[in-house]
Each structure stands twice: as C-alpha cells, then as structure tokens.
Design a protein around this motif. Structure first.
Motif, PDB file in Angstrom:
ATOM      1  N   GLN A  30       2.029 -10.903  18.520  1.00  0.00           N
ATOM      2  CA  GLN A  30       0.758 -10.889  17.811  1.00  0.00           C
ATOM      3  C   GLN A  30       0.772  -9.799  16.751  1.00  0.00           C
ATOM      4  N   VAL A  31       0.154 -10.106  15.612  1.00  0.00           N
ATOM      5  CA  VAL A  31       0.145  -9.165  14.497  1.00  0.00           C
ATOM      6  C   VAL A  31      -1.268  -9.087  13.919  1.00  0.00           C
ATOM      7  N   SER A  32      -1.717  -7.883  13.631  1.00  0.00           N
ATOM      8  CA  SER A  32      -3.015  -7.697  12.984  1.00  0.00           C
ATOM      9  C   SER A  32      -2.936  -6.512  12.025  1.00  0.00           C
ATOM     10  N   VAL A  33      -3.865  -6.478  11.084  1.00  0.00           N
ATOM     11  CA  VAL A  33      -3.959  -5.388  10.125  1.00  0.00           C
ATOM     12  C   VAL A  33      -5.347  -4.772  10.232  1.00  0.00           C
ATOM     13  N   THR A  34      -5.410  -3.466  10.353  1.00  0.00           N
ATOM     14  CA  THR A  34      -6.683  -2.751  10.440  1.00  0.00           C
ATOM     15  C   THR A  34      -6.856  -1.884   9.198  1.00  0.00           C
ATOM     16  N   VAL A  35      -8.034  -1.987   8.575  1.00  0.00           N
ATOM     17  CA  VAL A  35      -8.325  -1.186   7.380  1.00  0.00           C
ATOM     18  C   VAL A  35      -9.749  -0.645   7.471  1.00  0.00           C
ATOM     19  N   GLN A  36     -10.017   0.389   6.721  1.00  0.00           N
ATOM     20  CA  GLN A  36     -11.375   0.902   6.550  1.00  0.00           C
ATOM     21  C   GLN A  36     -11.882   0.474   5.180  1.00  0.00           C
ATOM     22  N   TYR A  37     -13.174   0.231   5.078  1.00  0.00           N
ATOM     23  CA  TYR A  37     -13.719  -0.087   3.760  1.00  0.00           C
ATOM     24  C   TYR A  37     -14.822   0.897   3.404  1.00  0.00           C
ATOM     25  N   ALA A  38     -14.920   1.187   2.106  1.00  0.00           N
ATOM     26  CA  ALA A  38     -15.748   2.297   1.637  1.00  0.00           C
ATOM     27  C   ALA A  38     -17.237   1.996   1.653  1.00  0.00           C
ATOM     28  N   PHE A  39     -17.623   0.798   1.298  1.00  0.00           N
ATOM     29  CA  PHE A  39     -19.036   0.469   1.286  1.00  0.00           C
ATOM     30  C   PHE A  39     -19.215  -1.027   1.460  1.00  0.00           C
ATOM     31  N   PRO A  40     -20.364  -1.507   1.914  1.00  0.00           N
ATOM     32  CA  PRO A  40     -21.551  -0.688   2.197  1.00  0.00           C
ATOM     33  C   PRO A  40     -21.387   0.175   3.448  1.00  0.00           C
TER      34      PRO A  40
ATOM     35  N   GLU B 204      -2.833  -6.972  -0.223  1.00  0.00           N
ATOM     36  CA  GLU B 204      -3.899  -7.592  -0.993  1.00  0.00           C
ATOM     37  C   GLU B 204      -5.185  -7.566  -0.174  1.00  0.00           C
ATOM     38  N   ALA B 205      -6.260  -7.080  -0.777  1.00  0.00           N
ATOM     39  CA  ALA B 205      -7.554  -7.024  -0.101  1.00  0.00           C
ATOM     40  C   ALA B 205      -8.115  -8.430   0.066  1.00  0.00           C
ATOM     41  N   PRO B 206      -8.895  -8.683   1.126  1.00  0.00           N
ATOM     42  CA  PRO B 206      -9.526  -9.994   1.297  1.00  0.00           C
ATOM     43  C   PRO B 206     -10.535 -10.257   0.190  1.00  0.00           C
ATOM     44  N   SER B 207     -10.800 -11.517  -0.058  1.00  0.00           N
ATOM     45  CA  SER B 207     -11.661 -11.891  -1.186  1.00  0.00           C
ATOM     46  C   SER B 207     -13.059 -11.315  -1.081  1.00  0.00           C
ATOM     47  N   PHE B 208     -13.570 -11.118   0.149  1.00  0.00           N
ATOM     48  CA  PHE B 208     -14.939 -10.637   0.304  1.00  0.00           C
ATOM     49  C   PHE B 208     -15.050  -9.117   0.196  1.00  0.00           C
ATOM     50  N   LEU B 209     -13.924  -8.433   0.029  1.00  0.00           N
ATOM     51  CA  LEU B 209     -13.938  -6.987  -0.166  1.00  0.00           C
ATOM     52  C   LEU B 209     -12.937  -6.603  -1.258  1.00  0.00           C
ATOM     53  N   SER B 210     -12.922  -7.392  -2.319  1.00  0.00           N
ATOM     54  CA  SER B 210     -11.895  -7.205  -3.339  1.00  0.00           C
ATOM     55  C   SER B 210     -12.385  -6.441  -4.559  1.00  0.00           C
ATOM     56  N   ASP B 211     -13.579  -5.830  -4.492  1.00  0.00           N
ATOM     57  CA  ASP B 211     -14.030  -5.003  -5.604  1.00  0.00           C
ATOM     58  C   ASP B 211     -13.101  -3.790  -5.717  1.00  0.00           C
ATOM     59  N   PRO B 212     -13.022  -3.160  -6.878  1.00  0.00           N
ATOM     60  CA  PRO B 212     -12.040  -2.090  -7.088  1.00  0.00           C
ATOM     61  C   PRO B 212     -12.101  -0.947  -6.077  1.00  0.00           C
ATOM     62  N   LEU B 213     -13.332  -0.484  -5.726  1.00  0.00           N
ATOM     63  CA  LEU B 213     -13.442   0.649  -4.816  1.00  0.00           C
ATOM     64  C   LEU B 213     -12.961   0.294  -3.419  1.00  0.00           C
ATOM     65  N   ASN B 214     -13.442  -0.818  -2.868  1.00  0.00           N
ATOM     66  CA  ASN B 214     -13.017  -1.211  -1.525  1.00  0.00           C
ATOM     67  C   ASN B 214     -11.533  -1.538  -1.487  1.00  0.00           C
ATOM     68  N   LYS B 215     -11.049  -2.208  -2.510  1.00  0.00           N
ATOM     69  CA  LYS B 215      -9.636  -2.562  -2.555  1.00  0.00           C
ATOM     70  C   LYS B 215      -8.765  -1.315  -2.528  1.00  0.00           C
ATOM     71  N   ALA B 216      -9.141  -0.325  -3.316  1.00  0.00           N
ATOM     72  CA  ALA B 216      -8.363   0.913  -3.362  1.00  0.00           C
ATOM     73  C   ALA B 216      -8.442   1.670  -2.043  1.00  0.00           C
ATOM     74  N   TRP B 217      -9.644   1.697  -1.436  1.00  0.00           N
ATOM     75  CA  TRP B 217      -9.803   2.450  -0.179  1.00  0.00           C
ATOM     76  C   TRP B 217      -9.048   1.789   0.959  1.00  0.00           C
ATOM     77  N   MET B 218      -9.091   0.457   1.031  1.00  0.00           N
ATOM     78  CA  MET B 218      -8.346  -0.233   2.076  1.00  0.00           C
ATOM     79  C   MET B 218      -6.847  -0.046   1.896  1.00  0.00           C
ATOM     80  N   ASN B 219      -6.407  -0.015   0.654  1.00  0.00           N
ATOM     81  CA  ASN B 219      -4.986   0.156   0.388  1.00  0.00           C
ATOM     82  C   ASN B 219      -4.488   1.528   0.833  1.00  0.00           C
ATOM     83  N   ARG B 220      -5.397   2.491   0.967  1.00  0.00           N
ATOM     84  CA  ARG B 220      -5.026   3.838   1.415  1.00  0.00           C
ATOM     85  C   ARG B 220      -5.153   4.000   2.922  1.00  0.00           C
ATOM     86  N   THR B 221      -5.744   3.027   3.618  1.00  0.00           N
ATOM     87  CA  THR B 221      -6.094   3.268   5.028  1.00  0.00           C
ATOM     88  C   THR B 221      -5.565   2.214   5.995  1.00  0.00           C
TER      89      THR B 221
END
Length: 257
Positions: free
Chosen positions: A145-155, A31-48
C-alpha cells in the motif's frame, strides 16, 4: 486495543530527511491535486509531503497527534486503509499524556469518535490536533500500500481552533502553534496588539483593531472588511511566506468552556 496496527509502515520523509539536491529532484515530480492547485497551496504541499509504504495487513501508524499547525490531507495511491480518529480530549496541566505513536493507548484515553476506510484514489483530511490511527487492509494482488501525506496552507480551520483552543494549547504537539502561528488570528494581525489582563488596555487594543478594519464605522467587522484589510495591509503576503492566512467559515462547533 485489538484493532490497533500490529506493525509500522516505511515512511519516506522527503520534506526533512533528503539532502537539498535530492529533495529538489523529487519535488520536481510532485503535482498538487486539482482542488488545491493554487500557487500558495501547491508550493506549501511541495515542501511538506511524505510518502508512506505499508506492506501486508494491519500495518499502520499507532494513534498519535502531529505537530503541524495546518490541516493535513492523505492521498491513497494503492490499496485501502482504515482510519480511526479522535478529537483531543479535555485535559489540564496535571492531566496530559504522550501524544506520540501509541501514547494515547497507554494513557487509556483512546476513544475514537470516527472511523472509515480510505479507498484507493481517495483522500483523508484532518485539522491540527486531531489524533489519528491507520491500518492497512489486504490488497487483492498482495502489493504494498502506498499513500502520500501533505500539509496545505489554507484555508486554515480558524473556527475549529477557536472552539477547541483550551485543549489544543495544552497539547505537547500543537501547543507550540498558539504562539508560533495562530496568535494573529484573534487580532487580524493588526500591529501593536499584545496579551493583557488590564481592562483599559484591552479596550484600547479593541479600538485599534476597529480603527484598522471597521471601514463603515458600525462597531463590527464583516467578511468584506476583513478581506479588504488583508489585501491592503500586506498580511497575506507576509503569512504566505510560511503558513498562509485565510478564514474558513463553517457551521458553529461545540466550544470548550
């Protein structure tokens, strides 16, 4: 450097190491964080996304650069992690270095300009081409320790890219982004624009950009005109298929000469 990590973490590269069927199962639970939950960012983070497991203390990634053309965010799920970061140093074709884990130490170029602790439930963000190092701090219960790293498409940090383009273009990691995904930012993705050293050709191409974007014919391009062009040209839909395109307006940054 006595502060560098002494052991490496375990990294689950969901984005590029799982078979498609297993990757889909994992992605369904992301699940994408609330501050990057628009469709494009959500989809891009889910792939990366990647999941990092760091047992013990002083476990982390040696200072390195990523080959990503977008900004990255790391969410700390458990434990606290110390980060040190450094802007890519100025260099030339004769003065490059290994940007993989620890290469900047061997090149005697490691001089971090920022350091902080990313605590549990916090996030760390950095733009393309920013060297970074991680190091775990002890947990009270000895847990991993556990962390998750993702890329976001924009800005996309286009003003950062413009300010530091000379050194970013020479990077062995992000240099490929210049031709692969960043080249359209300078021309607003107007078709028919190509690099040229000919003054007459440059002027013709400049007029072509204004013809497409300068709706009020005042000889300049403002934000509303840019947004209007992106909406009607289909540029956004095309770029969204891979990276996404958006302008990030920030305060002026120091520029490379």
């Amino acid at each position: 450097d006595p502060l560098k990590p002494s052991s490496g973490p375990y990294v689950w590269h969901v984005k590029d190491e799982l078979p498609p069927s297993q990757k889909k199962l994992v992605q369904q639970r992301f699940e994408a964080p609330s501050f990057l939950s628009d469709p494009l960012n959500k989809a891009w983070m889910n792939r990366t996304f990647e999941i990092w497991f760091s047992p013990g203390t002083k476990t982390g990634a040696g200072a390195h650069n990523d080959g990503y053309c977008e900004s990255v965010v790391s969410f700390q799920l458990n434990g606290d992690k110390k980060w040190r970061k450094m802007m890519m140093p100025e260099m030339s074709f004769l003065d490059s270095f290994d940007e993989f884990d620890g290469g900047v130490y061997s090149a005697n170029k490691w001089d971090p300009d920022i350091g902080y602790v990313n605590s549990r439930s916090s996030a760390a963000i950095w733009p393309p081409g920013y060297l970074h190092e991680t190091n775990t701090l002890p947990t009270s219960d000895g847990s991993c320790q556990v962390s998750v790293t993702v890329q976001y498409a924009f800005p996309q940090p286009v003003q950062f890219i413009r300010a530091y383009l000379p050194r970013l273009s020479l990077s062995s990691e992000v240099g490929q982004c210049v031709a692969g995904s960043w080249n359209g930012y300078a021309s607003f993705f107007v078709p028919g624009i190509y690099p040229s050293a000919d003054t007459a050709s440059i002027r013709i191409q400049h007029e072509r950009v204004l013809e497409h974007l300068d709706a009020n014919h005042d000889g300049s391009i403002d934000v509303p005109e840019t947004i209007s062009w992106f909406e009607k040209s289909g540029v956004v839909d095309h770029q969204a298929e891979y990276y996404g395109t958006c302008l990030l307006y920030t305060s002026p940054s120091p520029r490379d000469s």
